[in-house]
Design an enzyme around this catalytic site. Structure first.
Site, PDB file in Angstrom:
ATOM      1  N   VAL B  77       4.946  -8.760   0.345  1.00 29.44           N
ATOM      2  CA  VAL B  77       5.336  -7.415  -0.062  1.00 29.44           C
ATOM      3  C   VAL B  77       4.064  -6.631  -0.360  1.00 29.44           C
ATOM      4  O   VAL B  77       3.196  -7.103  -1.089  1.00 29.44           O
ATOM      5  CB  VAL B  77       6.211  -7.495  -1.335  1.00 29.44           C
ATOM      6  CG1 VAL B  77       6.604  -6.121  -1.815  1.00 29.44           C
ATOM      7  CG2 VAL B  77       7.432  -8.362  -1.081  1.00 29.44           C
ATOM      8  N   CYS B  78       3.939  -5.458   0.205  1.00 29.70           N
ATOM      9  CA  CYS B  78       2.739  -4.642  -0.018  1.00 29.70           C
ATOM     10  C   CYS B  78       2.660  -4.211  -1.475  1.00 29.70           C
ATOM     11  O   CYS B  78       3.591  -3.599  -2.008  1.00 29.70           O
ATOM     12  CB  CYS B  78       2.760  -3.405   0.873  1.00 29.70           C
ATOM     13  SG  CYS B  78       1.479  -2.207   0.409  1.00 29.70           S
ATOM     14  N   VAL B  79       1.520  -4.492  -2.116  1.00 24.95           N
ATOM     15  CA  VAL B  79       1.383  -4.232  -3.552  1.00 24.95           C
ATOM     16  C   VAL B  79       1.458  -2.737  -3.880  1.00 24.95           C
ATOM     17  O   VAL B  79       2.155  -2.341  -4.820  1.00 24.95           O
ATOM     18  CB  VAL B  79       0.094  -4.882  -4.124  1.00 24.95           C
ATOM     19  CG1 VAL B  79      -1.163  -4.331  -3.472  1.00 24.95           C
ATOM     20  CG2 VAL B  79       0.027  -4.688  -5.637  1.00 24.95           C
ATOM     21  N   ALA B  82       4.943  -1.523  -3.399  1.00 21.03           N
ATOM     22  CA  ALA B  82       5.827  -2.179  -4.368  1.00 21.03           C
ATOM     23  C   ALA B  82       5.704  -1.546  -5.749  1.00 21.03           C
ATOM     24  O   ALA B  82       6.708  -1.247  -6.399  1.00 21.03           O
ATOM     25  CB  ALA B  82       5.511  -3.669  -4.431  1.00 21.03           C
TER      26      ALA B  82
END
Lengths: 98, 119, 124
Positions: B77-79, B82
């Site tokens: 998941v892209c930080v 997110a």
């Protein structure tokens, strides 16, 4: 190259843009783009024209889900998810026309 | 063959996550490898363990978690995406990890094919 | 694997306008990260994506960050291949003078041919 389109050509420009820019190759219709495979729509002449340059496929589960697995434009091939995977594997690159 | 997958839309709102999942299953069934599934834009919402769909509906989040557990698929998941949307380690579903966009670029470099599912 | 063979041709295809949705901004974030990986990066703007490059964006009134100056900064990240489709510009009554950064304008056929040469295509 594999071009993947997921929007109905009657509501969105994605398929139009793909057909305008892409030079040919494989074209896969998924999700709402499967309506482009139906015979009798306003888009059919453009799809027939595209069939001269592209090998066109439509995703069977998406056709069935929408009740449009019948009366497809002649020349459009139907594939399942396994066929989708094969198309991606067979082409060096794929582009989703989001 | 090694596939990288990008999911750009959230669960239930858009078919993208369903399509990506079914593609992964079909690829694995054929003996291909899924190098990574990268969740970007609203796609990060696929990683929320707080999701509670009605019983008669598919559980999109749990389905991804199960795929990660059973097949060892890397769900990233892209930080930045997110944090914007309130997805943090505290509410991350099993099998997902939060990391940088570099993971997407790396998937593009390492995988033989990168397939994007979005809107 | 030799160093050369690990360099791939990445193309970012931008077809959506800025602000109405987050895609343009988050696409730019991927582009900036990709630059750090020393890949062969090109950006393509077509359809409403050309509006991302429109001069004169003022976002104060919508209380949103104006990210358009970032396109000018791409040069500093060695991202110099920016392509705009001629037909998309014309359809919107725009010329190169309306854009905030130097681009290469290609017609649809040239752009399609360029796409065919890529290793990885990411669309936003």
């Amino acid at each position: 190259m594999l071009h993947i389109v997921n929007k109905s050509p009657l509501g969105h420009a994605a398929l139009d843009s793909c057909l305008r820019v892409a030079q040919g190759g494989d074209l896969l219709l998924i999700e709402d783009a499967v309506y482009a495979a139906s015979a009798g729509t306003l888009f059919e002449p453009l799809m027939r024209d595209a069939l001269k340059r592209f090998k066109v496929y439509a995703l069977q589960p998406d056709l069935e889900a929408r009740g449009v697995a019948v009366h497809l434009i002649e020349g459009i091939a139907v594939v399942d998810y396994g066929g989708f995977v094969d198309l991606v594997a067979r082409n060096k690159t794929c582009q989703s026309w989001l | 063959m090694k596939f990288g997958i990008v999911v750009n839309e959230g669960p239930y709102q858009h078919q993208a996550s369903d399509s990506a999942y079914l593609f992964c299953k079909a690829a694995l069934a054929q003996g291909h490898e899924i190098f990574r599934v990268f969740f970007y834009h609203d796609g990060v919402n696929n990683a929320s363990r707080l999701t509670e769909p009605p019983q008669d509906d598919r559980n999109i989040v749990a389905r991804w978690s199960r795929l990660a557990e059973e097949q060892g698929i890397d769900l990233v998941v892209c930080v930045a995406a997110a944090l914007r949307r309130g997805i943090k380690d505290e509410n991350l579903a099993p099998g997902f990890r939060i990391s940088g966009l570099g993971q997407l670029v790396e998937a593009g470099i390492q995988a033989d094919r990168l397939v994007t599912f979005g809107d | 694997m030799s160093e050369e063979s690990s360099i791939k041709k990445f193309m970012f295809v931008n077809r959506k306008p800025p602000y109405g949705t987050v895609y343009a901004l988050e696409a730019l974030e991927v582009v900036l990260i990709t630059a750090a990986f020393d890949q062969d990066v090109s950006l393509v703007f077509l359809d409403d994506g050309v509006y991302q490059l429109r001069k004169g964006q003022q976002t104060k009134g919508i209380e949103t960050k104006n990210f358009s100056p970032t396109y000018r900064a791409l040069d500093g990240y060695d991202i110099e291949k920016l392509y705009v489709e001629k037909e998309s510009l014309e359809a919107r009554g725009l010329t190169e003078d309306d854009l905030l950064v130097d681009v290469m304008v290609l017609d649809r056929a040239a752009l399609g041919a360029l796409m065919d040469q890529q290793d990885v295509v990411l669309s936003f």
